[in-house]
Scaffold this motif. Sequence first.
Motif, PDB file in Angstrom:
ATOM      1  N   ARG A 162       0.663  -1.061  -0.010  1.00 58.67           N
ATOM      2  CA  ARG A 162      -0.111  -0.044   0.056  1.00 58.67           C
ATOM      3  C   ARG A 162       0.883   1.395   0.156  1.00 58.67           C
ATOM      4  O   ARG A 162       1.791   1.417   0.808  1.00 58.67           O
ATOM      5  CB  ARG A 162      -0.819  -0.019   1.165  1.00 58.67           C
ATOM      6  CG  ARG A 162      -1.901  -1.222   1.192  1.00 58.67           C
ATOM      7  CD  ARG A 162      -2.530  -1.440   2.686  1.00 58.67           C
ATOM      8  NE  ARG A 162      -1.277  -1.801   3.767  1.00 58.67           N
ATOM      9  CZ  ARG A 162      -1.675  -2.090   4.994  1.00 58.67           C
ATOM     10  NH1 ARG A 162      -2.999  -2.103   5.253  1.00 58.67           N
ATOM     11  NH2 ARG A 162      -0.843  -2.304   5.791  1.00 58.67           N
ATOM     12  N   VAL A 163       0.822   1.978  -1.129  1.00 56.87           N
ATOM     13  CA  VAL A 163       1.718   3.271  -1.148  1.00 56.87           C
ATOM     14  C   VAL A 163       0.923   4.541  -1.134  1.00 56.87           C
ATOM     15  O   VAL A 163      -0.286   4.775  -1.716  1.00 56.87           O
ATOM     16  CB  VAL A 163       2.303   3.140  -2.667  1.00 56.87           C
ATOM     17  CG1 VAL A 163       3.148   4.306  -2.953  1.00 56.87           C
ATOM     18  CG2 VAL A 163       3.324   1.725  -2.682  1.00 56.87           C
ATOM     19  N   LEU A 164       1.512   5.459  -0.552  1.00 53.57           N
ATOM     20  CA  LEU A 164       1.004   6.623  -0.188  1.00 53.57           C
ATOM     21  C   LEU A 164       2.016   7.773  -1.254  1.00 53.57           C
ATOM     22  O   LEU A 164       3.184   7.581  -0.861  1.00 53.57           O
ATOM     23  CB  LEU A 164       0.923   7.466   1.069  1.00 53.57           C
ATOM     24  CG  LEU A 164       0.732   8.665   1.261  1.00 53.57           C
ATOM     25  CD1 LEU A 164      -0.739   9.076   0.996  1.00 53.57           C
ATOM     26  CD2 LEU A 164       1.029   9.249   2.594  1.00 53.57           C
ATOM     27  N   LEU A 165       1.370   8.371  -2.054  1.00 49.06           N
ATOM     28  CA  LEU A 165       2.285   9.571  -3.134  1.00 49.06           C
ATOM     29  C   LEU A 165       2.017  10.899  -2.514  1.00 49.06           C
ATOM     30  O   LEU A 165       1.067  11.303  -2.146  1.00 49.06           O
ATOM     31  CB  LEU A 165       1.546   9.391  -4.478  1.00 49.06           C
ATOM     32  CG  LEU A 165       1.426   8.035  -5.135  1.00 49.06           C
ATOM     33  CD1 LEU A 165       0.852   8.275  -6.523  1.00 49.06           C
ATOM     34  CD2 LEU A 165       2.804   7.358  -5.248  1.00 49.06           C
ATOM     35  N   VAL A 166       3.301  11.321  -2.507  1.00 52.27           N
ATOM     36  CA  VAL A 166       3.410  12.661  -1.688  1.00 52.27           C
ATOM     37  C   VAL A 166       4.006  13.777  -2.682  1.00 52.27           C
ATOM     38  O   VAL A 166       5.308  13.542  -2.756  1.00 52.27           O
ATOM     39  CB  VAL A 166       4.114  12.688  -0.187  1.00 52.27           C
ATOM     40  CG1 VAL A 166       3.929  13.866   0.195  1.00 52.27           C
ATOM     41  CG2 VAL A 166       3.349  11.613   0.557  1.00 52.27           C
ATOM     42  N   LEU A 203       2.642   8.940 -11.293  1.00 51.19           N
ATOM     43  CA  LEU A 203       3.285   7.730 -10.658  1.00 51.19           C
ATOM     44  C   LEU A 203       2.049   6.947 -10.428  1.00 51.19           C
ATOM     45  O   LEU A 203       2.172   5.444 -10.277  1.00 51.19           O
ATOM     46  CB  LEU A 203       3.701   8.355  -8.981  1.00 51.19           C
ATOM     47  CG  LEU A 203       5.056   9.008  -9.172  1.00 51.19           C
ATOM     48  CD1 LEU A 203       5.426   9.826  -8.015  1.00 51.19           C
ATOM     49  CD2 LEU A 203       6.238   8.029  -9.400  1.00 51.19           C
ATOM     50  N   ALA A 204       0.828   7.413 -10.026  1.00 54.75           N
ATOM     51  CA  ALA A 204      -0.255   6.681  -9.820  1.00 54.75           C
ATOM     52  C   ALA A 204      -0.524   5.554 -11.066  1.00 54.75           C
ATOM     53  O   ALA A 204      -0.855   4.348 -10.945  1.00 54.75           O
ATOM     54  CB  ALA A 204      -1.462   7.368  -9.652  1.00 54.75           C
ATOM     55  N   VAL A 226      -2.878   3.851  -2.185  1.00 53.38           N
ATOM     56  CA  VAL A 226      -4.087   4.273  -1.357  1.00 53.38           C
ATOM     57  C   VAL A 226      -4.230   5.596  -1.023  1.00 53.38           C
ATOM     58  O   VAL A 226      -5.127   5.836  -0.178  1.00 53.38           O
ATOM     59  CB  VAL A 226      -3.917   3.452   0.061  1.00 53.38           C
ATOM     60  CG1 VAL A 226      -3.758   1.881  -0.254  1.00 53.38           C
ATOM     61  CG2 VAL A 226      -2.495   4.012   0.691  1.00 53.38           C
ATOM     62  N   GLY A 227      -3.167   6.460  -1.387  1.00 55.67           N
ATOM     63  CA  GLY A 227      -3.782   7.978  -1.372  1.00 55.67           C
ATOM     64  C   GLY A 227      -2.814   8.720  -2.077  1.00 55.67           C
ATOM     65  O   GLY A 227      -1.631   8.508  -2.290  1.00 55.67           O
ATOM     66  N   GLU A 228      -2.996   9.988  -2.260  1.00 57.72           N
ATOM     67  CA  GLU A 228      -2.358  11.236  -2.607  1.00 57.72           C
ATOM     68  C   GLU A 228      -2.477  12.419  -1.958  1.00 57.72           C
ATOM     69  O   GLU A 228      -3.410  12.958  -1.941  1.00 57.72           O
ATOM     70  CB  GLU A 228      -2.533  11.346  -4.439  1.00 57.72           C
ATOM     71  CG  GLU A 228      -2.419  10.018  -5.277  1.00 57.72           C
ATOM     72  CD  GLU A 228      -3.131  10.243  -6.600  1.00 57.72           C
ATOM     73  OE1 GLU A 228      -2.844  11.641  -6.953  1.00 57.72           O
ATOM     74  OE2 GLU A 228      -3.428   9.406  -7.290  1.00 57.72           O
ATOM     75  N   VAL A 229      -1.262  12.900  -1.664  1.00 56.30           N
ATOM     76  CA  VAL A 229      -1.357  14.198  -0.987  1.00 56.30           C
ATOM     77  C   VAL A 229      -0.218  15.157  -1.500  1.00 56.30           C
ATOM     78  O   VAL A 229       0.842  14.627  -2.193  1.00 56.30           O
ATOM     79  CB  VAL A 229      -1.245  14.182   0.463  1.00 56.30           C
ATOM     80  CG1 VAL A 229      -2.456  13.410   1.104  1.00 56.30           C
ATOM     81  CG2 VAL A 229       0.122  13.564   0.667  1.00 56.30           C
ATOM     82  N   GLY A 230      -0.347  16.632  -1.222  1.00 59.87           N
ATOM     83  CA  GLY A 230       0.442  17.483  -1.934  1.00 59.87           C
ATOM     84  C   GLY A 230       1.208  18.136  -0.917  1.00 59.87           C
ATOM     85  O   GLY A 230       1.998  19.231  -1.555  1.00 59.87           O
ATOM     86  N   VAL A 287       8.714   0.265  -9.917  1.00 55.42           N
ATOM     87  CA  VAL A 287       8.081  -0.701  -9.160  1.00 55.42           C
ATOM     88  C   VAL A 287       9.094  -1.765  -8.550  1.00 55.42           C
ATOM     89  O   VAL A 287       8.627  -2.206  -7.747  1.00 55.42           O
ATOM     90  CB  VAL A 287       7.279  -1.574 -10.337  1.00 55.42           C
ATOM     91  CG1 VAL A 287       6.707  -2.988  -9.786  1.00 55.42           C
ATOM     92  CG2 VAL A 287       6.125  -0.658 -10.996  1.00 55.42           C
ATOM     93  N   ALA A 288      10.023  -2.212  -9.073  1.00 55.31           N
ATOM     94  CA  ALA A 288      11.066  -3.008  -8.481  1.00 55.31           C
ATOM     95  C   ALA A 288      11.728  -2.332  -7.378  1.00 55.31           C
ATOM     96  O   ALA A 288      11.639  -3.208  -6.215  1.00 55.31           O
ATOM     97  CB  ALA A 288      12.166  -3.255  -9.643  1.00 55.31           C
ATOM     98  N   ALA A 289      11.904  -1.106  -7.191  1.00 54.56           N
ATOM     99  CA  ALA A 289      12.407  -0.384  -6.025  1.00 54.56           C
ATOM    100  C   ALA A 289      11.337  -0.487  -5.002  1.00 54.56           C
ATOM    101  O   ALA A 289      11.878  -0.627  -3.598  1.00 54.56           O
ATOM    102  CB  ALA A 289      12.831   0.847  -6.290  1.00 54.56           C
ATOM    103  N   ILE A 290      10.388  -0.176  -5.053  1.00 52.25           N
ATOM    104  CA  ILE A 290       9.278  -0.360  -4.134  1.00 52.25           C
ATOM    105  C   ILE A 290       9.182  -1.691  -3.496  1.00 52.25           C
ATOM    106  O   ILE A 290       9.133  -1.957  -2.191  1.00 52.25           O
ATOM    107  CB  ILE A 290       7.938  -0.122  -4.710  1.00 52.25           C
ATOM    108  CG1 ILE A 290       7.779   1.541  -4.873  1.00 52.25           C
ATOM    109  CG2 ILE A 290       6.704  -0.348  -3.453  1.00 52.25           C
ATOM    110  CD1 ILE A 290       6.642   2.035  -5.718  1.00 52.25           C
ATOM    111  N   GLY A 291       9.366  -2.725  -4.196  1.00 57.42           N
ATOM    112  CA  GLY A 291       9.505  -4.157  -3.636  1.00 57.42           C
ATOM    113  C   GLY A 291      10.749  -4.554  -3.094  1.00 57.42           C
ATOM    114  O   GLY A 291      10.517  -4.918  -1.837  1.00 57.42           O
ATOM    115  N   LYS A 292      11.789  -3.910  -3.348  1.00 63.69           N
ATOM    116  CA  LYS A 292      12.963  -4.191  -2.655  1.00 63.69           C
ATOM    117  C   LYS A 292      12.904  -3.366  -1.389  1.00 63.69           C
ATOM    118  O   LYS A 292      13.327  -4.103  -0.287  1.00 63.69           O
ATOM    119  CB  LYS A 292      13.959  -3.533  -3.561  1.00 63.69           C
ATOM    120  CG  LYS A 292      14.519  -4.422  -4.869  1.00 63.69           C
ATOM    121  CD  LYS A 292      15.695  -3.944  -5.649  1.00 63.69           C
ATOM    122  CE  LYS A 292      15.968  -4.744  -6.780  1.00 63.69           C
ATOM    123  NZ  LYS A 292      17.182  -4.167  -7.483  1.00 63.69           N
TER     124      LYS A 292
END
Length: 222
Positions: A9-13, A23-24, A36-40, A118-123
């Motif tokens: 579950r990833v939050l984009l900031v 990114l989404a 699961v969310g995006e904020v500024g 995508v690979a970096a997030i998993g790592k």
Amino acid sequence: MATVARMIRVLLVDDDALVRAGLALILGGADHIAVVGEVGDGQRAVTAVRGGGVDLVLMDIRMPVMDGIAATSAILALPDPPKVIVLTTFDADEYVVRALAAGANGFLLKDTSPAEIVAAIGKVVGGEPMLSPTITQQLIRQVTDAAPDARDDAAATRVGCLTERELEVARAVGGGSSNAEIAVSLHLSIATVKAHIAHIFTKLDATNRVQVAIAMHEADLL
């Protein structure tokens, strides 16, 4: 890459809505990642993380209200915090150095390819390092070149608490090796390597591999 058993579950900031949208779109194509969310801004990021349900934050650095460095520190001070990857335009950005020293788990350049993001997030969620050995050494030098001698003494004291095997693992971590590479070089299972790294983090009061590398460098062991 370490196997992740459940959805990440990833939050984009990021204060740029177009960056968040891009990114989404990228992450939406990965079947093991859910945005699961995006904020500024950083303040809303901290609020979102407090609400729970976030495994990893992709954090921009320069934002209004609260910047990414302050937000990273605040998030990592929470109980059971998510992983944090900072986003930047430059690989030697002073702000990235500060964010990593504050506890961020790694960084991504904003022009990183979708597959690599995508690979970096998993790592990172799987406990793997984010930084190449070259970039790690650049960051260590920027942090430690201005460090007072007292920090060197403190680092030597903390490193002195490590067992011989933990010291070997910490050296490998400081050199930029992945868990799999450490396992092969030291003839250990990956599970054992992860256990050693967990102990090293505790003993060195570190939250990421860069902080381990910095402590080893300050103790003159790298």
